[in-house]
Scaffold this active site. Structure first.
Site, PDB file in Angstrom:
ATOM      1  N   ASP A   1      39.524  41.032  38.190  1.00  0.00           N
ATOM      2  CA  ASP A   1      40.056  40.050  37.565  1.00  0.00           C
ATOM      3  C   ASP A   1      39.112  38.720  37.857  1.00  0.00           C
ATOM      4  OD1 ASP A   1      42.202  38.639  35.887  1.00  0.00           O
ATOM      5  OD2 ASP A   1      43.192  38.265  37.649  1.00  0.00           O
ATOM      6  N   HIS A   2      39.024  37.968  36.407  1.00  0.00           N
ATOM      7  CA  HIS A   2      38.244  36.804  36.659  1.00  0.00           C
ATOM      8  C   HIS A   2      36.853  36.918  37.358  1.00  0.00           C
ATOM      9  CE1 HIS A   2      40.899  34.272  34.332  1.00  0.00           C
ATOM     10  NE2 HIS A   2      41.957  34.865  35.031  1.00  0.00           N
TER      11      HIS A   2
ATOM     12  N   HIS B   1      47.671  29.492  33.814  1.00  0.00           N
ATOM     13  CA  HIS B   1      47.761  30.155  35.168  1.00  0.00           C
ATOM     14  C   HIS B   1      48.898  29.361  36.239  1.00  0.00           C
ATOM     15  CE1 HIS B   1      43.897  32.108  34.387  1.00  0.00           C
ATOM     16  NE2 HIS B   1      44.572  33.063  34.624  1.00  0.00           N
TER      17      HIS B   1
ATOM     18  N   HIS C   1      46.656  35.727  29.650  1.00  0.00           N
ATOM     19  CA  HIS C   1      46.716  35.541  31.158  1.00  0.00           C
ATOM     20  C   HIS C   1      47.823  34.617  31.213  1.00  0.00           C
ATOM     21  CE1 HIS C   1      43.011  37.097  32.757  1.00  0.00           C
ATOM     22  NE2 HIS C   1      42.701  37.421  31.545  1.00  0.00           N
TER      23      HIS C   1
ATOM     24  N   GLY D   1      50.763  34.942  32.726  1.00  0.00           N
ATOM     25  CA  GLY D   1      51.833  35.548  32.183  1.00  0.00           C
ATOM     26  C   GLY D   1      53.216  35.089  32.855  1.00  0.00           C
ATOM     27  N   SER D   2      53.123  34.583  33.932  1.00  0.00           N
ATOM     28  CA  SER D   2      54.307  34.232  34.676  1.00  0.00           C
ATOM     29  C   SER D   2      55.151  33.020  34.055  1.00  0.00           C
ATOM     30  CB  SER D   2      53.975  33.685  36.055  1.00  0.00           C
ATOM     31  OG  SER D   2      53.520  34.846  36.979  1.00  0.00           O
TER      32      SER D   2
ATOM     33  N   THR E   1      51.867  35.047  39.815  1.00  0.00           N
ATOM     34  CA  THR E   1      52.758  33.991  40.322  1.00  0.00           C
ATOM     35  C   THR E   1      53.913  34.167  40.634  1.00  0.00           C
ATOM     36  OG1 THR E   1      50.923  32.325  39.351  1.00  0.00           O
ATOM     37  CG2 THR E   1      52.820  31.467  40.245  1.00  0.00           C
TER      38      THR E   1
HETATM   39  P1  13P Z   1      50.028  34.116  36.674  1.00  0.00           P
HETATM   40  O1  13P Z   1      49.665  33.910  37.929  1.00  0.00           O
HETATM   41  O2  13P Z   1      50.341  32.783  36.096  1.00  0.00           O
HETATM   42  O3  13P Z   1      51.121  34.974  36.356  1.00  0.00           O
HETATM   43  O4  13P Z   1      48.742  34.218  35.843  1.00  0.00           O
HETATM   44  C1  13P Z   1      48.035  35.640  36.567  1.00  0.00           C
HETATM   45  C2  13P Z   1      46.906  35.841  35.883  1.00  0.00           C
HETATM   46  O5  13P Z   1      46.569  35.325  34.833  1.00  0.00           O
HETATM   47  C3  13P Z   1      45.689  36.273  36.591  1.00  0.00           C
HETATM   48  O6  13P Z   1      44.505  36.516  35.970  1.00  0.00           O
END
Ligand code: 13P
Length: 295
Positions: free
Chosen positions: A81-82, A184, A212, A214-215, A237
């Protein structure tokens, strides 16, 4: 069992669902995410963010992720990721990661294209699908911020649908992370997603789209986003926050029973694990968008 990013997105397309992609920076989150997939019979992505390197070195967590995914009965993509550094990406691919995100969104557009092309060439020599980002979600997945903000406050730049089409055509990526109002971390207020931006991208781009941050999005908005073409949702998160709260609750309950109770580390991680598992199962069912299981 291992399923690469491309095949995961194809499954998501077939069922009009999104695959949950969960960061797994420790054994509890890794184990919980895999068990959530086995219990729900839904596919999942376990994901290592380069920014988590100080708390979860790739050399330690990467082989564990691949080994646990391989021996699970669930359909699992092991994803990076990233990633902002192509040599880091190569290390993950050599370990057996079969999904990777190259994130050049903070770079000038042309450099983002060039590096994404290099990432695509690298992924093509492994069994790995590539996700790239255009636009910017603002703050990175740092895992240490306790207050986020709106997309604007976080410095987000919404993805331009025409630029997205050009970017996809010139890079050869398999999935596109786009910015349309999520950020994020924790939102200060209600997130306001721009479904017009998302639909505009969908109309011009023929690869699966990724959300991205998603929380904190409402179930209604997840479903609207899935119906508008989102096929992968990154979520971390809230799982981390609820698991942390479970550990804190465990300490409070012990201390309420007896003020000098000993607190053992393994009890805290177990409380966190149990909560993380519940949260992950619940949100995977939401992302499944009515699909009850994938064979
Ligand atoms: P959150 O931590 O906001 O859920 O996003 C996770 C994310 O996008 C990881 O790349």
């Amino acid at each position: 069992m291992l399923v690469n990013l491309r095949d995961m997105c194809a499954i998501a397309e077939q069922y009009n669902m999104a695959i949950g992609s969960f960061n797994t920076p420790n054994m509890e989150s890794l184990r919980a995410t895999i068990i959530a997939a086995e219990e729900t019979h839904l596919p999942v992505m376990i994901s290592h963010a380069q920014v988590h390197e100080p708390i979860a070195p790739l050399d330690l967590v990467g082989p564990a992720m691949v080994a646990l995914a391989e021996r699970s009965s669930a359909l699992i993509c092991v994803h990076l990721d990233h990633c902002e550094d192509l040599s880091y990406m190569r290390r993950a691919l050599e370990m057996g990661f079969n999904g990777a995100m190259y994130d050049g969104s903070a770079l000038p557009y042309q450099r983002n294209i060039e590096n994404s092309q290099r990432a695509a060439a690298m992924c093509a020599s492994f069994d790995c699908g590539l996700e790239c980002e255009i636009g910017s979600m603002g703050d990175r997945e740092a895992g240490e911020r306790d207050e986020g903000g709106t997309a604007e406050e976080s410095g987000a730049i919404y993805t331009d649908p025409d630029q997205a089409a050009e970017f996809v055509a010139s890079t050869g990526l398999d999935a596109l992370a786009c910015s349309f109002g999520t950020v994020h971390g924790i939102y200060k207020g209600e997130p306001h997603l721009s479904f017009d931006v998302l639909r505009g991208i969908r109309e011009r781009v023929n690869v699966p789209l990724v959300m991205h941050g998603g929380s904190g999005v409402s179930n209604e908005d997840y479903h609207k986003a899935i119906d508008a073409g989102i096929r992968k949702i990154n979520y971390y998160t809230y799982g981390a926050k609820f698991a942390g709260e479970a550990a804190a609750d465990f300490i409070a309950a012990k201390r309420a029973e007896k003020s000098d109770s000993l607190i053992y580390w393994h009890d805290l991680t177990q409380a966190a694990y149990e909560r993380y598992l519940e949260v992950t199962i619940d949100i995977m069912k939401v992302f499944a968008n009515g699909c009850e299981s994938v064979a």
